[in-house]
Scaffold this motif. Sequence first.
Motif, short mmCIF file in Angstrom:
data_model
loop_
_atom_site.label_atom_id
_atom_site.label_comp_id
_atom_site.label_asym_id
_atom_site.label_seq_id
_atom_site.Cartn_x
_atom_site.Cartn_y
_atom_site.Cartn_z
N ARG A 95 0.87 -1.17 0.00
CA ARG A 95 0.00 0.00 0.00
C ARG A 95 0.91 1.23 0.00
NH1 ARG A 95 -4.96 1.19 3.95
NH2 ARG A 95 -5.74 2.98 2.80
N VAL A 97 0.62 5.38 -0.24
CA VAL A 97 -0.44 6.38 -0.12
C VAL A 97 -0.53 7.26 -1.37
CG1 VAL A 97 0.91 8.11 1.16
CG2 VAL A 97 -1.55 8.04 1.42
N ASP A 152 -3.31 4.75 -2.95
CA ASP A 152 -4.60 5.24 -2.45
C ASP A 152 -5.21 6.29 -3.36
OD1 ASP A 152 -5.47 3.97 -0.09
OD2 ASP A 152 -3.79 4.85 0.99
N PHE A 182 -8.23 10.12 -1.71
CA PHE A 182 -7.58 8.98 -1.01
C PHE A 182 -8.61 7.89 -0.76
CE2 PHE A 182 -5.03 12.69 -0.47
CZ PHE A 182 -3.75 12.23 -0.63
N HIS A 183 -8.21 6.86 -0.01
CA HIS A 183 -9.05 5.66 0.23
C HIS A 183 -9.40 4.97 -1.08
CE1 HIS A 183 -10.45 7.38 4.35
NE2 HIS A 183 -9.53 6.45 4.54
N GLU A 381 -9.31 -3.71 1.56
CA GLU A 381 -8.22 -3.07 0.82
C GLU A 381 -7.06 -4.05 0.58
OE1 GLU A 381 -8.93 -0.33 3.94
OE2 GLU A 381 -8.38 1.36 2.67
#
Length: 396
Positions: A95, A97, A152, A182-183, A381
């Motif tokens: 992951r 960001v 993200d 994001f997310h 995720e």
Amino acid sequence: MSGNAILVVNAGSSSLKFALFRLDTAGVLNLAARGQIDGIGSQPQFKVKDDAGRALVERELEVTDVREVKDAIALAGLWLSTHFPGEALLAIGHRVVHGGADYAQPVLVDDAVFAALEKLAPLAPLHQPHNLAAIRALRETRPELPQVACFDTAFHRTHPQLADVYALPWEYYAAGVRRYGFHGLSYEYIASVLPQVAPAIAQGRVIVAHLGSGASLCALRAGRSVDSTMGFSPLDGIPMGTRPGALDPGVLLYLVGQRGMTAAALEKLLYKQSGLLGLSGVSNDMRLLQESTEPRAQLAVDYFVHYVAKEIGALAAVLGGLDALVFTAGIGENAPAIRARIVAACAWLGITLDSNANQRGDICISTTASAASAWVVPTNEELMIARHALTQVQGA
Ligand code: ADP
């Protein structure tokens, strides 16, 4: 391609989260174990659970053994290879960001990509360096394994220009001051499962409410992100556990200009001390706030519901109406009372709650007569990252 497992890594400033997925003979990824090392550099703790949530390990570690992310990676790697000796890794999915303006997809990390991702660190100084430390460590210790960076921000690169710019002089846009959003891995996962779990809405106008300790909303049209509440940073939008959400920039000017606050103090205020915690003075945890009799705890809950509903209205305006609202993440998946209040505030959009379905935590929580529907869809995720990593190695 040899191997049968994908490792997912999510490295933060003081924690390392990881998940091991096994690829079955039908090509499906199944969770084998999920773990984390918290308190890196202070009071490290190691926890791993199996696919059913049963604890496989839970113990304190010596701080001298886990001073930084790369120590945590080495420790987790050793534990995994001892406990899952039959699993050979195909790839590691990370992951990351920030993928900046250019990365609209996950990418295999080579020297050039790594250098490009390092250049993005100033845009996410609290997260990107730690994400990259994990990639660096694993490129050194497991150079034979493909490392896949999953961003993200990537899912939001489909935003139209209007949702990508700020009303600032163009030189700032060129310098990277944009609405990244994001997310994205959570929203991408939800968009990927809607055709199976809610086919009637998958091609429609959907707002996904990712309500966790970080929280944001995303407007989907036919499964693609068209707008979201987070922008240049994960501070914008709706209130969160310890972040305020949208704030008049004049407040920042005042704090810096009149109160002499430094950038570091401002960062601490905005990332760690605000939101539900700051407003309630009680906790950043929605469970505790709901139980609390403190008036400010109730105010914090009211504020959260109010601003989530207000921003749902704003995104419904962007979409030109609403077909469905989807709740996900810690609060979205587990707090029926909060869902009920948000849906009640969105009655004007044509959503009618099925209270029993909401209490039970059914997938669909609106009545059959409801003009727009409401849903609870657990996010994943890590699985999204594992799928991306697999796709990258299969395509290589
Ligand atoms: P993150 O992954 O961003 O840390 P999560 O999506 O796991 O966050 O959400 C964590 C938050 O969800 C907690 O801080 C808590 O406020 C909230 N939460 C979890 N379970 C419940 C529950 N049963 N009722 C209300 N809030 C809950």
